[in-house]
Design an enzyme around this catalytic site. Structure first.
Site, PDB file in Angstrom:
ATOM      1  N   GLU A  32     -12.243   1.162 -26.777  1.00  0.00           N
ATOM      2  CA  GLU A  32     -12.626   2.367 -26.636  1.00  0.00           C
ATOM      3  C   GLU A  32     -11.340   3.360 -27.078  1.00  0.00           C
ATOM      4  O   GLU A  32     -11.304   4.143 -27.965  1.00  0.00           O
ATOM      5  CB  GLU A  32     -13.540   2.899 -25.622  1.00  0.00           C
ATOM      6  CG  GLU A  32     -14.814   2.276 -25.497  1.00  0.00           C
ATOM      7  CD  GLU A  32     -15.577   2.338 -24.364  1.00  0.00           C
ATOM      8  OE1 GLU A  32     -14.997   2.931 -23.207  1.00  0.00           O
ATOM      9  OE2 GLU A  32     -16.677   1.891 -24.318  1.00  0.00           O
ATOM     10  N   ASP A  77      -9.716   9.774 -21.063  1.00  0.00           N
ATOM     11  CA  ASP A  77     -11.060   9.939 -20.979  1.00  0.00           C
ATOM     12  C   ASP A  77     -11.685  10.079 -19.846  1.00  0.00           C
ATOM     13  O   ASP A  77     -11.657   9.487 -18.673  1.00  0.00           O
ATOM     14  CB  ASP A  77     -11.644   8.434 -21.515  1.00  0.00           C
ATOM     15  CG  ASP A  77     -13.024   8.116 -21.851  1.00  0.00           C
ATOM     16  OD1 ASP A  77     -13.822   9.225 -21.364  1.00  0.00           O
ATOM     17  OD2 ASP A  77     -13.503   7.376 -22.288  1.00  0.00           O
ATOM     18  N   ASP A  97     -20.955   2.673 -30.589  1.00  0.00           N
ATOM     19  CA  ASP A  97     -20.574   2.825 -29.268  1.00  0.00           C
ATOM     20  C   ASP A  97     -21.570   2.636 -28.047  1.00  0.00           C
ATOM     21  O   ASP A  97     -22.483   3.678 -27.962  1.00  0.00           O
ATOM     22  CB  ASP A  97     -20.063   4.304 -29.185  1.00  0.00           C
ATOM     23  CG  ASP A  97     -19.390   4.496 -27.526  1.00  0.00           C
ATOM     24  OD1 ASP A  97     -19.368   3.669 -26.775  1.00  0.00           O
ATOM     25  OD2 ASP A  97     -19.204   5.758 -27.348  1.00  0.00           O
ATOM     26  N   LYS A 135     -24.522  -1.152 -18.524  1.00  0.00           N
ATOM     27  CA  LYS A 135     -23.324  -1.646 -18.906  1.00  0.00           C
ATOM     28  C   LYS A 135     -22.269  -2.014 -17.636  1.00  0.00           C
ATOM     29  O   LYS A 135     -21.348  -2.759 -18.021  1.00  0.00           O
ATOM     30  CB  LYS A 135     -22.470  -0.363 -19.752  1.00  0.00           C
ATOM     31  CG  LYS A 135     -21.225  -0.562 -20.401  1.00  0.00           C
ATOM     32  CD  LYS A 135     -20.772   0.425 -21.148  1.00  0.00           C
ATOM     33  CE  LYS A 135     -19.367   0.140 -22.039  1.00  0.00           C
ATOM     34  NZ  LYS A 135     -18.983   1.562 -22.733  1.00  0.00           N
TER      35      LYS A 135
END
Ligand SMILES: *[C@@H]1O[C@H](CO)[C@@H](O)[C@H](O)[C@H]1NC(C)=O
Ligand SMILES: *[C@@H]1O[C@H](CO)[C@@H](O)[C@H](O)[C@H]1NC(C)=O
Ligand SMILES: *[C@@H]1O[C@H](CO)[C@@H](O)[C@H](O)[C@H]1NC(C)=O
Ligand SMILES: *[C@@H]1O[C@H](CO)[C@@H](O)[C@H](O)[C@H]1NC(C)=O
Ligand SMILES: *[C@@H]1O[C@H](CO)[C@@H](O)[C@H](O)[C@H]1NC(C)=O
Length: 436
Positions: free
Chosen positions: A208, A231, A40, A104
């Site tokens: 994810e 999330d 991850d 990212k």
């Protein structure tokens, strides 16, 4: 031609042989070592896990300083030393110009020069926009720059080598990678390159939220049709509605708020503490502020297990007070959920026939919480109230995604006792942005 009776016996015999092999395998043979790792590569943290044959357990390999994950930070020192994770975190203040985080956010993504000018204000390091719109980071006084996927590969290399050391194997060559559900082909491709740069072949990329659902085993539960994954990280909130059938996941809707996360709760508490400070005796300087920020983060975490916490040995904050200060933020958590249901039902007219086709909270079979901020008890409570059922919280929300990619790695490796299938079908669903 064997008679049907012999055929039956043959099948019976092979079945017994299989079961026996499984039994013996379980008791006598050492478990084969995992060949595929689950990675991850996160915006703030990166983690690695493995799926163990026979025991069927996922293990998250401690990344650094005995913590599950590694901060996704890389610091380039002027003497050529490259620091990663917590070691790089320690250099955020000392070497701000060349300590890169949030890579990212830029991976495989094109930006206009105007938007980069704006985004640059958020970062102490220099963003370099190339002619193709992609962004690189300047990592040295001489102007050398590095691509986001190279930052990713430095982090992944550390994690891969940890597993090699841990399992005592010469070389891990295969992995499963997770990416945000909203990533397009180019972003996925660039994330894949981060792995390929260190000779890691990417067996599969999964989103994810799907990984988090896999972590809870919903791919093998026949009575689970709709899963909602919530999330909440340090700075962002993302909600995904997944449907699952025969081990096949697909995203039905996504909504998120890029300006809502754990840090906002801290900021409100900091503002409150500042009103308590007696300005005559104590000066609010950057050092005090930094100290308060650390105390506040600790206090927030404490409030997930105890009724009150103390900041700077003098201010007692009860959970009730914390929830009162953050009342508006807690309400905002529900906004993306409302938007998801509005979106999914937007084609449905208000006549009687159609109303019965509406997807409501009652149709959601399972709710999964991901991200450290979902440890806040009030957040769990408002989600429970919204759905009228308890969300799944048994798996550490910081590593639920890693857990899921590791299971996917086990499935792809055909590791006993995993003989279920799990796949993800990509859909063209667009994310609903509430604030960006
Ligand atoms: C690392 O963490 C584990 C589990 O949390 C603990 O048992 C162990 O003592 C820790 N080791 C060190 C060196 O802190
Ligand atoms: C580079 O600088 C760091 C921090 O000052 C130091 O810890 C490290 O040993 C140095 N490395 C080399 C190769 O000089
Ligand atoms: C620039 O600096 C980096 C590290 O500080 C070094 O590795 C690189 O060779 C330098 N490049 C040039 C063109 O001097
Ligand atoms: C102290 O100063 C801050 C602004 O720096 C202000 O918000 C706060 O109300 C003041 N506290 C008191 C007790 O006057
Ligand atoms: C393996 O797959 C077969 C056929 O799909 C199924 O009947 C069996 O229950 C599965 N075993 C496990 C351990 O999941």
């Amino acid at each position: 031609m064997p008679s049907s009776e012999t055929a039956c016996t043959l099948i019976g015999a092979s079945l017994i042989a299989l079961l026996l092999a499984g039994y013996l395998g379980q008791h006598l043979l050492p478990a084969p070592k995992p060949k595929i790792i689950g990675l991850d590569l996160g915006t703030t943290y990166s983690c690695v896990g493995i799926y163990h044959a026979i025991s069927g357990l996922v293990e998250i390999i401690p990344a650094q300083r005995n913590r599950s994950c590694l901060p996704s930070i890389v610091s380039f020192l002027s003497n050529g030393t490259i620091l990663l994770g917590y070691d790089a975190f320690d250099y955020l203040e000392i070497n701000p110009k060349y300590t890169i985080y949030d890579a990212k956010r830029f991976i495989g993504k094109e930006f206009s020069s105007e938007s980069i000018e704006k985004i640059q204000k958020d970062y102490p390091f220099e963003l370099l926009r190339k002619d193709n719109g992609l962004v690189e980071f300047v990592i040295s006084e001489n102007g050398t720059s590095i691509r986001p996927e190279q930052i990713g590969s430095l982090l992944l290399k550390h994690l891969k080598e940890l597993v090699e050391k841990y399992l005592n194997v010469p070389k891990i060559k295969l992995c499963v990678l997770s990416v945000p559900a909203e990533f397009d082909d180019k972003q996925r491709q660039s994330t894949k390159q981060a792995a390929e740069l260190i000779q890691l072949k990417v067996e599969r990329i999964i989103s994810e939220p799907t990984a988090a659902a896999l972590a809870y085993g919903f791919h093998k539960m026949e009575n689970v049709r709709y899963v909602l994954v919530i999330d909440i990280g340090g700075g962002t909130t993302d909600v995904s509605l997944l449907s699952v059938q025969n081990g096949m996941f697909s995203t039905q809707a996504m909504a998120g708020n890029n300006r809502l996360g754990g840090q906002d709760f801290n900021q409100n508490l900091l503002n409150y503490i500042l009103t308590l400070i007696d300005n005559k005796t104590e000066r609010v300087n950057p050092i005090l502020l930094q100290h308060l920020r650390i105390e506040i983060e600790k206090c927030k975490i404490d409030l997930s297990t105890v009724d009150q916490c103390v900041i700077d040995s003098k201010w007692i904050i009860t959970r009730e007070k914390f929830e009162e200060i953050n009342h508006d933020l807690f309400k905002k958590i529900l906004e993306p959920l409302d938007r998801i249901f509005a979106y999914i039902n937007s084609d449905i007219n208000d006549n009687d026939d159609d109303i019965s086709n509406r997807l409501t909270v009652n149709n959601i079979d399972e709710i999964v919480l991901v991200g450290g901020s979902t440890r806040m008890l009030k957040i769990r409570q408002i989600i429970e109230d919204y759905f009228g059922k308890k969300p799944n919280i048994q798996i550490d929300p910081d590593v639920a995604v890693t857990h899921g990619v590791s299971i996917q790695a086990g499935i792809l490796g055909g590791v006993w006792p995993l003989n279920v299938s799990a796949t993800e079908v990509r859909t063209a669903v667009e994310k609903i942005h509430i604030e960006t």
